[in-house]
Write an enzyme that holds these catalytic residues in place. Structure first.
Site, PDB file in Angstrom:
ATOM      1  N   CYS A 179     -14.636  -2.681  -5.551  1.00  0.00           N
ATOM      2  CA  CYS A 179     -15.924  -2.649  -5.370  1.00  0.00           C
ATOM      3  C   CYS A 179     -16.059  -1.302  -5.028  1.00  0.00           C
ATOM      4  O   CYS A 179     -17.554  -0.462  -4.290  1.00  0.00           O
ATOM      5  CB  CYS A 179     -16.079  -3.790  -4.352  1.00  0.00           C
ATOM      6  N   ASP A 217      -6.555  14.009   3.688  1.00  0.00           N
ATOM      7  CA  ASP A 217      -6.072  13.002   5.061  1.00  0.00           C
ATOM      8  C   ASP A 217      -6.187  13.555   6.732  1.00  0.00           C
ATOM      9  O   ASP A 217      -5.520  14.926   6.091  1.00  0.00           O
ATOM     10  CB  ASP A 217      -5.462  11.470   4.661  1.00  0.00           C
ATOM     11  N   ILE A 218      -4.800  13.140   7.877  1.00  0.00           N
ATOM     12  CA  ILE A 218      -5.165  13.367   8.534  1.00  0.00           C
ATOM     13  C   ILE A 218      -3.269  14.261   8.525  1.00  0.00           C
ATOM     14  O   ILE A 218      -3.502  15.073   9.070  1.00  0.00           O
ATOM     15  CB  ILE A 218      -4.671  11.973   9.103  1.00  0.00           C
ATOM     16  N   ARG A 236      -7.562   8.750   2.484  1.00  0.00           N
ATOM     17  CA  ARG A 236      -7.151   8.125   1.374  1.00  0.00           C
ATOM     18  C   ARG A 236      -6.094   7.018   1.523  1.00  0.00           C
ATOM     19  O   ARG A 236      -4.520   7.405   1.460  1.00  0.00           O
ATOM     20  CB  ARG A 236      -6.242   9.595   1.303  1.00  0.00           C
ATOM     21  N   SER A 237      -6.947   6.272   2.289  1.00  0.00           N
ATOM     22  CA  SER A 237      -6.587   4.768   2.193  1.00  0.00           C
ATOM     23  C   SER A 237      -6.389   4.496   0.215  1.00  0.00           C
ATOM     24  O   SER A 237      -6.798   4.766  -1.157  1.00  0.00           O
ATOM     25  CB  SER A 237      -7.766   3.819   2.946  1.00  0.00           C
TER      26      SER A 237
END
Lengths: 306, 306
Positions: A147, A205-206, A182-183
């Site tokens: 989603c 990301d971190i 970047r989950s």
């Protein structure tokens, strides 16, 4: 002569949701009954309840039935199985976080693929990363997309960042996109989807920066991921025509000084990752995407019924 | 697995011309007679005759009358004045080069503004550089644009490089364009037009590079020109999503190694400025534009009659 106002176009999720709802209404006409979406709420997170209420409201306003089932989290697995086996149920959505650990991913895989309107089943996710767009050999049944990443794509289509003069599957060819976050739920699948559609994507990301891309001339069928050692936003942002940020929490702000003049900026965090001055530099700014995500859920339900 | 073919979309001038012709046919319906375009041929250049023949053919096929007047160049000035004063003549086109020096520019200014379908009158050119889009205060009568640069703009619209979700006048906001050639007839006006529409344009000629831009956030009403000392194509091409080249002669080739992957490439030279390998890197490639230019001429004639 006085300086003119900045020329950024701010596009609200509501306008985009409306244009998608037209498509949903057309799809509904082809179905002979009111589809039933069942939501499972076992989460203590107040945001989950708000999201459940929004879903219910959007369903009721747009010709869908919605049933909220509040279940103790220890009974949730069985409750989902019952809904899987109930022919009256067309779609299932589960509001996370529940256990807040890997058990949540286990529960995601309990939902039957044919009723998984969130697009989180392993088969959908696998197809997405592999750039396989259909479930069957004859390209009749579309493989659903998760989603929230799909909501971002629908937004990019609405904003004409997808160029419809290019062939389907390559419509981001030539676009450079930075995705900040970047989950597994949004950032990584989004980077993959955009790269599969032809974009050169910097996923930040971190820890590090990775480039997702199908190679020069889009020769590869699906994206590959390359580490960019030593790279930071200082390298990616000045190259990017589109910047999509979804860092949780209210502290993070995208460094506007690094932004390319005229970039398209989209925020998918529940907080504002762009400070208001973004309007002095961006060509298009989308401050939030939540309302689009819910409509995409209904769209996924209809696509899965076809 | 074998490598797939490159995914560049080659767009021919013919397809673009066709879509513009539909607009021209609609415009014709609003006029109660067949408009007459008069062409003056005093040039010994065989290319001028070919262009004159093309114009005639396109006119005849699309509901315009065309009359070719072959005139000794010493009598041309009077012949143009006669056509200016002849109410039956709707538009005038003069095929250059004639004297091949400043006398040609003098002749351009003889053509009455109301019949100048090439858009070369000083008033049109002034308005173009100043980003003044109408001839009257009430924004009813459009100021014409010179044919060849306008043809390139119509091509960029067709290719959806102009983003119609952005407001009119800013639809290239966020685009970076390199224009190779800075002639007074095409290269410089084109760079100005693109910058007035919001693009960041690098105008390159054999001497130097200039940047045409309306400033961060498009704050300025019209573009400004800034010298980029020491810059060459090595600096501009890697930044550019669109590369437009019009270098005369068959020797020049755009250095493809400097091209951004997925760039849009347009050639307006009568020779090919891009070698065929451009298709391995570009997302869209337009090899020639001549047929679009002639249709733009007819379109200009109709716009000037409104």
């Amino acid at each position: 002569m006085a300086e003119e106002k900045p020329h950024c176009k701010v596009v609200l999720a509501n306008s985009i949701a409306k244009s998608l709802l037209e498509e949903v209404h057309d799809g509904l006409k082809k179905i002979d009954r009111k589809p039933l979406l069942v939501g499972f709420l076992s989460s203590a997170d107040p945001a989950a309840r708000v999201y459940a209420e929004w879903t219910g409201k959007t369903c009721n306003e747009n010709g869908f039935a919605f049933e909220l089932r509040e279940v103790d989290r220890e009974l949730l697995e069985d409750a989902i199985i019952d809904a899987n086996n109930d022919a009256k149920v067309d779609g299932i959505i589960v509001y996370y976080p529940i256990f807040g650990n890997r058990q949540d991913q286990y529960l995601q895989q309990i939902v039957d693929v044919s009723k998984d309107v969130e697009g989180l089943s392993h088969r959908y996710i696998f197809n997405m990363y592999q750039n396989i767009r259909f479930l069957d050999e004859h390209n009749q049944k579309k493989s659903l997309l998760p989603c929230t990443p799909l909501a971002v794509i629908k937004i990019l289509e609405y904003l004409r960042i997808y160029n419809t003069i290019l062939p389907y599957g390559n419509r981001l060819h030539g676009r450079t996109v930075t995705v900040i976050n970047r989950s597994e739920v949004v950032g990584r699948p989004l980077a993959a989807l955009l790269a599969n559609d032809g974009a050169c994507v910097y996923s930040v990301d971190i820890e590090d920066v990775q480039q997702f891309h199908r190679g020069e001339g889009l020769r590869k069928r699906r994206h590959e991921v390359v580490e960019k050692p030593g790279w930071t936003l200082e390298n990616c942002l000045p190259l990017s025509d589109v910047v999509i940020s979804g860092v949780p929490g209210d502290k993070y702000k995208v460094p506007l000084n690094l932004l390319r003049e005229g970039a398209v900026c989209i925020n998918f965090s529940s907080e504002r990752n762009f400070s208001p001055e973004v309007k002095e530099k961006a060509s298009i700014y989308v401050p939030a995407i939540g309302k689009v995500t819910i409509v995409v859920l209904l769209r996924n339900l209809l696509v899965s019924k076809r």
